[in-house]
Design a protein around this motif. Structure first.
Motif, PDB file in Angstrom:
ATOM      1  N   LYS A  24     -39.948  40.701  92.722  1.00 33.08           N
ATOM      2  CA  LYS A  24     -39.076  42.179  93.110  1.00 33.08           C
ATOM      3  C   LYS A  24     -38.446  42.047  94.609  1.00 33.08           C
ATOM      4  O   LYS A  24     -37.602  42.579  94.189  1.00 33.08           O
ATOM      5  N   ASP A  46     -34.578  42.164  95.450  1.00 29.59           N
ATOM      6  CA  ASP A  46     -33.491  43.265  96.012  1.00 29.59           C
ATOM      7  C   ASP A  46     -32.838  42.653  96.871  1.00 29.59           C
ATOM      8  O   ASP A  46     -31.966  43.015  97.027  1.00 29.59           O
ATOM      9  N   ALA A 106     -29.253  41.332  94.933  1.00 27.04           N
ATOM     10  CA  ALA A 106     -29.271  42.519  94.799  1.00 27.04           C
ATOM     11  C   ALA A 106     -28.544  42.877  96.306  1.00 27.04           C
ATOM     12  O   ALA A 106     -26.534  42.693  96.286  1.00 27.04           O
ATOM     13  N   LYS A 146     -22.929  47.736  93.302  1.00 32.58           N
ATOM     14  CA  LYS A 146     -24.032  48.151  92.584  1.00 32.58           C
ATOM     15  C   LYS A 146     -24.292  46.454  91.868  1.00 32.58           C
ATOM     16  O   LYS A 146     -23.656  46.130  90.928  1.00 32.58           O
ATOM     17  N   CYS A 147     -25.763  46.081  92.136  1.00 34.39           N
ATOM     18  CA  CYS A 147     -26.062  45.057  91.015  1.00 34.39           C
ATOM     19  C   CYS A 147     -28.070  45.577  90.823  1.00 34.39           C
ATOM     20  O   CYS A 147     -28.200  45.717  91.705  1.00 34.39           O
ATOM     21  N   GLU A 148     -27.498  44.964  89.661  1.00 33.93           N
ATOM     22  CA  GLU A 148     -29.190  45.214  89.439  1.00 33.93           C
ATOM     23  C   GLU A 148     -29.699  43.965  89.319  1.00 33.93           C
ATOM     24  O   GLU A 148     -29.750  42.943  88.114  1.00 33.93           O
ATOM     25  N   LYS A 176     -33.105  41.409  88.352  1.00 31.64           N
ATOM     26  CA  LYS A 176     -34.277  40.764  87.883  1.00 31.64           C
ATOM     27  C   LYS A 176     -34.940  39.904  87.835  1.00 31.64           C
ATOM     28  O   LYS A 176     -34.082  38.573  87.585  1.00 31.64           O
ATOM     29  N   ARG A 185     -28.746  39.312  85.895  1.00 33.25           N
ATOM     30  CA  ARG A 185     -27.807  40.177  86.819  1.00 33.25           C
ATOM     31  C   ARG A 185     -27.047  41.685  85.872  1.00 33.25           C
ATOM     32  O   ARG A 185     -26.286  40.550  84.861  1.00 33.25           O
ATOM     33  N   TRP A 213     -23.857  44.221  87.010  1.00 35.21           N
ATOM     34  CA  TRP A 213     -23.122  45.154  87.997  1.00 35.21           C
ATOM     35  C   TRP A 213     -22.743  45.809  87.486  1.00 35.21           C
ATOM     36  O   TRP A 213     -21.630  46.232  86.987  1.00 35.21           O
ATOM     37  N   LYS A 225     -20.321  48.575  84.389  1.00 32.57           N
ATOM     38  CA  LYS A 225     -21.116  47.476  84.162  1.00 32.57           C
ATOM     39  C   LYS A 225     -20.163  46.479  83.509  1.00 32.57           C
ATOM     40  O   LYS A 225     -19.823  46.434  82.443  1.00 32.57           O
ATOM     41  N   SER A 268     -21.748  42.363  82.672  1.00 36.05           N
ATOM     42  CA  SER A 268     -22.816  41.683  82.447  1.00 36.05           C
ATOM     43  C   SER A 268     -22.411  39.759  82.860  1.00 36.05           C
ATOM     44  O   SER A 268     -23.556  39.147  83.746  1.00 36.05           O
ATOM     45  N   ASP A 316     -23.357  59.672  89.409  1.00 35.04           N
ATOM     46  CA  ASP A 316     -24.392  59.148  91.430  1.00 35.04           C
ATOM     47  C   ASP A 316     -23.889  59.430  92.287  1.00 35.04           C
ATOM     48  O   ASP A 316     -24.852  59.576  93.231  1.00 35.04           O
TER      49      ASP A 316
END
Length: 645
Positions: free
Chosen positions: A87, A91, A94, A110-112, A114, A218, A220, A227, A229, A555
């Protein structure tokens, strides 16, 4: 027999291997280190060692675990700890991905991310080609008392950074440019996880065939909340946002590609509509005439710079002429000396001008008493090159003041008509309240007038339905409709109309949005706009409207002082903003009232937008027919004179 059995038990106990201590590594493998000519150990770290290292580096006493004293890669058998370290790696990835793309309107990408542990799902089914061994989980390494994913630097290296030649990652938020303080959030500590450099251990972990490289997923999220992909799609959209920012900077702020100051120019209506639309998408605000606000002040700045450039060119030309004459005199004197003729015989001056004298002349013409020779010449050349790149033609020092545009605005006659109607309506309603003693009902609000804070009234004027006010209500006659249709499309409807009246002494409003997002799952296009048309020139004192730019984006709804803009528009100039944009009316500390016409539009195709909270008459008391205010003595006398005539 009993003694013999006891002896055998003691012998077995003596021959058995000693028990392993708590925290001791259970498996160790050495792999060659091709870079340093040695070996790197792959061990297993326990939960006890992880906790012990954390205590030591937090300031408590103790000794380092054995695995940290060696150059070692480790496996983490504890699934919970392994997920925690992955994790942290996610971060870091990201953060790196967010910094790789330029911000837009003060909002970063921002970038999510995993980082998936493939040990449980993959290692049982995937078998390594070398030796038929099953691949094991990812390798970790120690850094200052903490474990981190060993191959993380290689993953970070693959993050593609978008290179932009002429645009800073912090966009221009004002005509003054961008301060370095605006980019403080982009400064990353050298010890941050996303700044890890590739090392021997990371290379070995990346290339080790017996251990998995974690899977990285990822998503974005762009500054306008879209969003993506894939990195390719995200970078294409980032490039489009940069192109929009360049157009906004040029047309609305008068700045060139490299931030250079442009001379005032007259944008076409098409350019103003395009730049204004992109600015509306980014900030949620559109002020009619914003493409000309920077012109007057910029003309003075541009003229001063051109005059300075002209002086530099003149001084440098004079210095070049003197130097040329000195060179000719020196050559002529040398030729005469070779012929045996003295300077006196040919009538030349006894003291010939030398190159040193020319340098002195250059100093006197281009350098101030406090600057050095090299500084002056270099600064002048840099300034000259910068200005010549913007305008290669000789500077025209004649001022060319541009005539302010009048399109998309109300005329003075229309402004006066609306102003008189607003004041008359307010006086009628208040006289009716006084005549019928409706002071208690006034607190709850009437259908034609309700209070939006002390000294601030929202009024519905029935007279606006009269044909003489069709310049407000007719979708074909309203002058600002090209702007509204650019935002909402060709098919639009007028949802509501009225007047906001701010009396002297009125208080500041609470920060609010007129309407929420229709959905919070994704960013929908603008579903309604408000058009504010002040009937007096707005000043800092008479209660203008303060907008928080970008709060129409999901947001980002919260108030941010650094994103505030307060347009001080002239009377009759529309201020158009997204229905979701956060704003508040400021207090009126002047001696005059500030009336403002407002109109709300939405697309008419499909289900028409209705605001049942702000515009529902069921919430308010019907005041009925208004009581006519009695005429004053002067008014009665005037009407008698008109009848006699």
């Amino acid at each position: 027999m009993g003694k013999a059995r006891l002896s055998q038990k003691r012998t077995k106990k003596h021959r058995s291997s000693p028990k392993k201590k708590k925290g001791e590594r259970t498996h160790t493998v050495s792999i060659p280190d091709a870079l340093n000519g040695g070996k790197v150990t792959i061990g297993t770290v326990t939960l006890a060692e992880i906790k012990k290292a954390a205590k030591i580096y937090s300031g408590e006493s103790g000794h380092l675990p054995e695995s940290q004293k060696q150059r070692q890669l480790v496996r983490v058998p504890s699934k919970g700890q392994r997920i925690r370290f992955l994790k942290e790696a996610a971060d870091a990835i990201a953060a790196k991905e967010a910094l790789a793309l330029p911000s837009h309107g003060g909002r970063p990408w921002k970038c999510e991310v995993k980082v998936l542990d493939s040990t449980d799902s993959v290692s049982k089914s995937v078998v390594s080609k070398s030796g038929g061994k099953k691949k094991q989980g990812p390798l970790f390494r120690w850094f200052r008392g903490k474990l981190e994913l060993a191959c993380l630097p290689h993953i970070l290296e693959k993050v593609e950074v978008m290179e932009i030649d002429d645009i800073k990652k912090c966009n221009y938020l004002s005509d003054e440019g961008t301060d370095e303080e605006d980019c403080d959030d982009l400064v990353v500590s050298k010890n941050a996880l996303q700044e890890r450099a590739i090392s021997t251990l990371s290379s070995l972990a990346w290339n080790d065939p017996d251990h998995h490289i974690p899977l990285v997923e990822r998503i974005w999220l762009s500054p306008d909340h879209v969003k993506y992909s894939t990195r390719k799609a995200a970078m294409e959209h980032a490039g489009e946002l940069v192109r929009r920012d360049k157009l906004i900077d040029r047309v609305l702020h008068g700045r060139g590609a490299k931030g250079s100051i442009l001379r005032p120019f007259k944008p076409t209506k098409a350019a103003a509509l395009e730049a204004g639309y992109y600015r509306f998408l980014r900030d949620g605000l559109w002020v009619v005439g914003q493409e000309e606000d920077w012109q007057d002040e910029r003309e003075e700045v541009w003229l001063r710079r051109q005059e300075r450039i002209a002086r530099v060119k003149k001084d440098r030309g004079e210095a070049a002429r003197v130097k040329k004459e000195a060179t000719l005199q020196k050559q002529k004197a040398k030729a005469n000396m070779e012929k045996g003729i003295s300077a006196v015989d040919v009538g030349l001056p006894h003291k010939v001008i030398t190159n040193d004298t020319v340098v002195t002349l250059l100093d006197s013409t281009t350098c101030s008493p406090t600057c050095s020779k090299s500084d002056t010449l270099s600064a002048g050349s840099v300034e000259l090159q910068a200005m010549e790149s913007d305008n290669d033609s000789p500077p025209d020092l004649k001022s060319r003041r541009l005539t302010p545009s009048t399109h998309w605005r109300l005329t003075q006659q229309q402004i006066d008509l609306c102003y008189d109607a607003a004041v008359e309506h307010y006086e009628k309603v208040m006289y009716t309240v006084k005549a019928r003693a409706l002071f208690t009902e006034l607190a709850d609000g009437f259908d034609l007038l309700r209070e939006r804070g002390r000294g601030r009234f929202d009024m519905e004027l029935p007279v606006f339905d009269d044909p003489k006010f069709s310049f407000l209500t007719d979708l074909e006659r309203a002058s600002w409709m090209p702007v509204v249709r650019t935002i909402l499309g060709e098919d639009v409807a007028l949802v509501h109309k009225g007047v906001f009246l701010s009396l002297p002494g009125s208080e500041m409003q609470v920060y609010h949005q007129d309407g929420p997002h229709l959905t919070t799952k994704y960013q929908k296009p603008c579903h309604a706009v408000n058009v504010f048309i002040p009937l007096v020139d707005l000043t800092r004192k008479n209660g203008p409207t303060e907008f928080c730019l970008g709060t129409h984006i999901l947001d980002y709804e919260y108030f941010a002082k650094e994103m505030v803009e307060t347009p001080l528009a002239k009377a009759g100039t529309p201020i158009i903003f997204d229905y979701r944009l956060g704003h508040r009316g400021l207090g009126n500390s002047s001696a005059d009232c500030r009336p403002l016409v407002y109109l709300t539009y939405s697309p008419s195709g499909g289900k028409e937008f209705k605001d049942s909270v702000n515009f529902s008459r069921k919430r308010y008391i019907k005041i009925g027919e208004l009581v006519e205010k009695p005429l004053s003595r002067e008014e009665r006398a005037r009407r008698r004179r008109e009848v006699i005539v």
